[in-house]
Design a protein around this motif. Sequence first.
Motif, mmCIF file in Angstrom:
data_model
loop_
_atom_site.group_PDB
_atom_site.id
_atom_site.type_symbol
_atom_site.label_atom_id
_atom_site.label_comp_id
_atom_site.label_asym_id
_atom_site.label_seq_id
_atom_site.Cartn_x
_atom_site.Cartn_y
_atom_site.Cartn_z
ATOM 1 N N CYS A 1 0.831 -1.199 0.000
ATOM 2 C CA CYS A 1 0.000 0.000 0.000
ATOM 3 C C CYS A 1 0.872 1.257 0.000
ATOM 4 O O CYS A 1 0.613 2.189 -0.730
ATOM 5 N N ARG A 2 1.935 1.274 0.780
ATOM 6 C CA ARG A 2 2.836 2.426 0.815
ATOM 7 C C ARG A 2 3.476 2.671 -0.537
ATOM 8 O O ARG A 2 3.629 3.802 -0.966
ATOM 9 N N SER A 3 3.875 1.596 -1.244
ATOM 10 C CA SER A 3 4.526 1.776 -2.537
ATOM 11 C C SER A 3 3.569 2.387 -3.554
ATOM 12 O O SER A 3 3.958 3.171 -4.400
ATOM 13 N N TYR A 4 2.276 2.047 -3.495
ATOM 14 C CA TYR A 4 1.320 2.625 -4.434
ATOM 15 C C TYR A 4 0.981 4.062 -4.079
ATOM 16 O O TYR A 4 0.670 4.851 -4.955
ATOM 17 N N ILE A 5 1.042 4.415 -2.809
ATOM 18 C CA ILE A 5 0.819 5.805 -2.432
ATOM 19 C C ILE A 5 1.910 6.674 -3.038
ATOM 20 O O ILE A 5 1.655 7.766 -3.510
ATOM 21 N N LYS A 6 3.132 6.168 -3.080
ATOM 22 C CA LYS A 6 4.229 6.922 -3.673
ATOM 23 C C LYS A 6 3.978 7.193 -5.149
ATOM 24 O O LYS A 6 4.450 8.174 -5.690
ATOM 25 N N GLU A 7 3.253 6.333 -5.828
ATOM 26 C CA GLU A 7 2.964 6.558 -7.245
ATOM 27 C C GLU A 7 1.633 7.286 -7.430
ATOM 28 O O GLU A 7 1.058 7.297 -8.496
ATOM 29 N N PHE B 1 -8.418 6.084 -12.867
ATOM 30 C CA PHE B 1 -7.284 6.423 -12.008
ATOM 31 C C PHE B 1 -6.619 5.162 -11.463
ATOM 32 O O PHE B 1 -7.264 4.123 -11.330
ATOM 33 N N LYS B 2 -5.340 5.286 -11.085
ATOM 34 C CA LYS B 2 -4.666 4.247 -10.305
ATOM 35 C C LYS B 2 -5.235 4.325 -8.895
ATOM 36 O O LYS B 2 -5.434 5.416 -8.357
ATOM 37 N N ALA B 3 -5.469 3.163 -8.285
ATOM 38 C CA ALA B 3 -6.042 3.171 -6.933
ATOM 39 C C ALA B 3 -5.621 1.918 -6.167
ATOM 40 O O ALA B 3 -5.058 0.982 -6.742
ATOM 41 N N HIS C 1 -4.919 -3.932 -2.635
ATOM 42 C CA HIS C 1 -4.607 -4.456 -3.965
ATOM 43 C C HIS C 1 -4.585 -3.302 -4.963
ATOM 44 O O HIS C 1 -5.401 -2.371 -4.869
ATOM 45 N N ALA C 2 -3.672 -3.386 -5.921
ATOM 46 C CA ALA C 2 -3.620 -2.390 -6.986
ATOM 47 C C ALA C 2 -4.836 -2.579 -7.887
ATOM 48 O O ALA C 2 -5.101 -3.683 -8.361
ATOM 49 N N VAL C 3 -5.585 -1.509 -8.094
ATOM 50 C CA VAL C 3 -6.786 -1.570 -8.922
ATOM 51 C C VAL C 3 -6.831 -0.344 -9.826
ATOM 52 O O VAL C 3 -6.075 0.611 -9.661
ATOM 53 N N ALA C 4 -7.747 -0.388 -10.777
ATOM 54 C CA ALA C 4 -8.078 0.782 -11.577
ATOM 55 C C ALA C 4 -9.464 1.237 -11.137
ATOM 56 O O ALA C 4 -10.355 0.419 -10.919
ATOM 57 N N LEU C 5 -9.640 2.529 -10.996
ATOM 58 C CA LEU C 5 -10.910 3.101 -10.579
ATOM 59 C C LEU C 5 -11.463 3.941 -11.721
ATOM 60 O O LEU C 5 -10.849 4.933 -12.121
ATOM 61 N N LYS C 6 -12.599 3.535 -12.260
ATOM 62 C CA LYS C 6 -13.261 4.312 -13.310
ATOM 63 C C LYS C 6 -14.391 5.098 -12.656
ATOM 64 O O LYS C 6 -15.267 4.517 -12.013
ATOM 65 N N SER D 1 -3.498 -4.339 -14.261
ATOM 66 C CA SER D 1 -2.259 -5.081 -14.537
ATOM 67 C C SER D 1 -1.093 -4.114 -14.481
ATOM 68 O O SER D 1 -1.252 -2.908 -14.627
ATOM 69 N N ASN D 2 0.082 -4.650 -14.303
ATOM 70 C CA ASN D 2 1.291 -3.832 -14.276
ATOM 71 C C ASN D 2 1.989 -3.815 -15.623
ATOM 72 O O ASN D 2 3.060 -3.266 -15.764
#
Length: 128
Positions: free
Chosen positions: A5-11, A51-53, A58-63, A107-108
Amino acid sequence: MNLLCRSYIKENAIVLTTPKRNKLLKDGPESESLMSNRCHILGRGSYGIVFKAIFREHAVALKIIKKRAILTLHNEAHALNWNHRNIVRIIKLESTPEFGLIIMERSNGFCLQRVVDTLALPLMHRLL
């Protein structure tokens, strides 16, 4: 908060807590919190913005879908909880009369259009 979660906040990913989702359903993609965090936009279209979320770590996409396109949520609802390797999995749908949220797997890798554009594939293979 865990390491993922911390790594995705950085992005600049949106962390989708219940209060955050409620605010997005009320204010939509132009909400002050999205613009102030400069969240990374994955794409834009006539129906809304993606958006990235982060959802449940979990890494997700938010429409975020605009009011005039709320009926498209019914189409998306048909694919809710489908599990197929060639279909993006829709995890959750939420809506109000003003906006709709579609939370889906992210996906990454590269987008399919970018892959098709960079490969010298014959037309028949592209269609398949």
